[in-house]
Design a protein around this motif. Structure first.
Motif, PDB file in Angstrom:
ATOM      1  N   SER A 110       0.857  -1.184   0.000  1.00 30.34           N
ATOM      2  CA  SER A 110       0.000   0.000   0.000  1.00 30.34           C
ATOM      3  C   SER A 110       0.891   1.231   0.000  1.00 30.34           C
ATOM      4  O   SER A 110       1.962   1.230   0.629  1.00 30.34           O
ATOM      5  N   GLU A 111       0.451   2.262  -0.675  1.00 35.66           N
ATOM      6  CA  GLU A 111       1.261   3.476  -0.765  1.00 35.66           C
ATOM      7  C   GLU A 111       1.538   4.049   0.622  1.00 35.66           C
ATOM      8  O   GLU A 111       2.660   4.482   0.911  1.00 35.66           O
ATOM      9  N   LYS A 112       0.546   4.018   1.501  1.00 38.26           N
ATOM     10  CA  LYS A 112       0.703   4.590   2.836  1.00 38.26           C
ATOM     11  C   LYS A 112       1.789   3.868   3.625  1.00 38.26           C
ATOM     12  O   LYS A 112       2.666   4.508   4.219  1.00 38.26           O
ATOM     13  N   SER A 113       1.748   2.535   3.639  1.00 36.34           N
ATOM     14  CA  SER A 113       2.734   1.789   4.425  1.00 36.34           C
ATOM     15  C   SER A 113       4.122   1.883   3.801  1.00 36.34           C
ATOM     16  O   SER A 113       5.133   1.969   4.508  1.00 36.34           O
ATOM     17  N   LEU A 114       4.191   1.897   2.484  1.00 40.06           N
ATOM     18  CA  LEU A 114       5.485   1.987   1.800  1.00 40.06           C
ATOM     19  C   LEU A 114       6.151   3.336   2.053  1.00 40.06           C
ATOM     20  O   LEU A 114       7.350   3.403   2.343  1.00 40.06           O
ATOM     21  N   THR A 115       5.389   4.414   1.964  1.00 41.37           N
ATOM     22  CA  THR A 115       5.991   5.738   2.168  1.00 41.37           C
ATOM     23  C   THR A 115       6.355   5.947   3.634  1.00 41.37           C
ATOM     24  O   THR A 115       7.364   6.586   3.936  1.00 41.37           O
ATOM     25  N   PHE A 116       5.545   5.410   4.546  1.00 43.10           N
ATOM     26  CA  PHE A 116       5.889   5.512   5.965  1.00 43.10           C
ATOM     27  C   PHE A 116       7.238   4.847   6.228  1.00 43.10           C
ATOM     28  O   PHE A 116       8.123   5.428   6.871  1.00 43.10           O
ATOM     29  N   ALA A 123       6.397   2.473  -4.002  1.00 47.16           N
ATOM     30  CA  ALA A 123       5.297   3.412  -3.780  1.00 47.16           C
ATOM     31  C   ALA A 123       4.968   4.185  -5.048  1.00 47.16           C
ATOM     32  O   ALA A 123       3.793   4.411  -5.377  1.00 47.16           O
ATOM     33  N   LEU A 124       6.002   4.581  -5.792  1.00 48.87           N
ATOM     34  CA  LEU A 124       5.780   5.337  -7.025  1.00 48.87           C
ATOM     35  C   LEU A 124       5.183   4.473  -8.128  1.00 48.87           C
ATOM     36  O   LEU A 124       4.530   4.981  -9.040  1.00 48.87           O
ATOM     37  N   ASN A 126       2.992  11.053  -6.863  1.00 51.73           N
ATOM     38  CA  ASN A 126       3.241  11.473  -5.489  1.00 51.73           C
ATOM     39  C   ASN A 126       4.532  12.283  -5.413  1.00 51.73           C
ATOM     40  O   ASN A 126       5.634  11.742  -5.504  1.00 51.73           O
ATOM     41  N   ASP A 127       4.401  13.593  -5.243  1.00 47.98           N
ATOM     42  CA  ASP A 127       5.574  14.474  -5.236  1.00 47.98           C
ATOM     43  C   ASP A 127       6.500  14.190  -4.060  1.00 47.98           C
ATOM     44  O   ASP A 127       7.730  14.265  -4.185  1.00 47.98           O
ATOM     45  N   SER A 128       5.931  13.869  -2.907  1.00 45.40           N
ATOM     46  CA  SER A 128       6.762  13.583  -1.732  1.00 45.40           C
ATOM     47  C   SER A 128       7.644  12.365  -1.976  1.00 45.40           C
ATOM     48  O   SER A 128       8.821  12.355  -1.597  1.00 45.40           O
ATOM     49  N   SER A 129       7.100  11.356  -2.625  1.00 45.74           N
ATOM     50  CA  SER A 129       7.901  10.162  -2.921  1.00 45.74           C
ATOM     51  C   SER A 129       8.967  10.463  -3.962  1.00 45.74           C
ATOM     52  O   SER A 129      10.082   9.926  -3.895  1.00 45.74           O
ATOM     53  N   LYS A 130       8.652  11.310  -4.930  1.00 42.79           N
ATOM     54  CA  LYS A 130       9.660  11.707  -5.926  1.00 42.79           C
ATOM     55  C   LYS A 130      10.827  12.424  -5.242  1.00 42.79           C
ATOM     56  O   LYS A 130      11.997  12.158  -5.540  1.00 42.79           O
ATOM     57  N   ILE A 131      10.495  13.325  -4.327  1.00 36.92           N
ATOM     58  CA  ILE A 131      11.542  14.061  -3.613  1.00 36.92           C
ATOM     59  C   ILE A 131      12.342  13.105  -2.728  1.00 36.92           C
ATOM     60  O   ILE A 131      13.572  13.170  -2.663  1.00 36.92           O
ATOM     61  N   GLY A 132      11.630  12.209  -2.050  1.00 37.78           N
ATOM     62  CA  GLY A 132      12.317  11.238  -1.202  1.00 37.78           C
ATOM     63  C   GLY A 132      13.280  10.375  -1.984  1.00 37.78           C
ATOM     64  O   GLY A 132      14.411  10.124  -1.551  1.00 37.78           O
TER      65      GLY A 132
END
Length: 283
Positions: A118-124, A156-157, A163-169
């Motif tokens: 899930s995107e939420k768990s992956l980005t966390f 996640a991407l 998802n801009d936050s994931s791109k920056i990360g």
């Protein structure tokens, strides 16, 4: 969990103050690199999680080792993703709450997230690694943290490419993690977001820290000021701006922003350290 370490240059700077804040800071380099040029990497060996786990187990009690072994055997026996996810979460909680050791906590959190997909768990999970990357001073560990975060951000991407936050990360992994000889890969990923949305605080902050790391303090200052236009109370940006001015030998501006920082910290020892540095700059 591992106490975050900050390795800041310039002996009189208020290093310990930022230990009270869980926000990204990196070690500025005195050598100036051209934009996109890779700083000299001192990574000479790769770190494996198995080795980190062995060291972590040496720091816990025999009773905890026994409890841990039972959980680890549950992973081996589990042949259904849901079972593995449940056990990975149990292992993560053990390392976070009972042992208070970061690396296995983050790793098991990441393994659970990969299975959950899930995107939420992956980005966390990705941000757990990224946050610690930003305060890690040892190159081999930077590489390990960035490599773990990159896999999670990539996954996640694949779920949400916008998802801009994931791109920056992901860009920050390249920029700060010694995972590529070309940090421009990271800069371009972050710039793509910031050029589209100059008010993106996360992106501006990462570019500022990247410039600071490579010794481009004029560019770092510009980025941190951009952050403060959007988020005037951003203490991390204030500290980094003050320090950038300080290292750049712009004493008046350094004093101004250290004064701003002093207004916002409630810890008496932190205020005293800032007052000391301000007094040193006024001499």
């Amino acid at each position: 969990m591992k106490k975050q370490q900050l390795l800041l240059a310039g002996g009189g700077l208020v290093i310990f103050i930022l230990l009270y804040f869980f926000s990204p800071t990196v070690s500025p380099s005195k050598h100036v690199h051209k934009e996109g040029e890779a700083p000299h990497s001192t990574v000479n060996q790769s770190i494996k999680f198995e080795d980190l786990l062995v060291k972590a187990k040496e720091r816990i009690t025999p009773e905890q080792v026994a409890r841990l072994g039972a959980l680890e055997n549950s992973v081996v026996r589990g042949d259904i993703n849901e079972q593995k996810i449940h056990v990975y979460h149990q292992l993560a909680r053990f390392w976070a709450d009972s042992a208070r050791i970061f690396e296995p906590y983050a790793w098991y959190t990441g393994e659970a997230a990969k299975l959950e997909n899930s995107e939420k768990s992956l980005t966390f999970a990705a941000h757990l690694f990224l946050d610690n990357l930003m305060t890690e001073g040892e190159p081999a560990m930077q590489n390990w943290l960035a490599s773990q975060a990159k896999v999670l951000f990539d996954q996640a991407l694949s779920i949400n490419p916008a998802n801009d936050s994931s791109k920056i990360g992901l860009g920050a992994c390249y920029l700060f993690g010694n995972i590529s000889d070309n940090p421009m890969q990271g800069i371009l990923k972050i710039r793509e977001v910031v050029e589209k949305n100059p008010g993106n605080v996360f992106g501006q902050m990462m570019l500022g820290l990247g410039s600071k790391k490579s010794g481009q303090y004029d560019k770092a200052i510009e980025r941190f000021l951009n952050v403060l236009k959007v988020d005037p109370e951003n203490l991390d940006a204030i500290f980094n701006l003050a320090e950038s001015y300080d290292i750049h030998n712009e004493k008046a501006n350094a004093i101004k922003w250290y004064e701003e920082a002093k207004k916002r910290v409630a810890i008496p020892e932190a205020k005293q350290a800032l007052e000391k540095r301000i007094a040193e700059l006024k001499r």
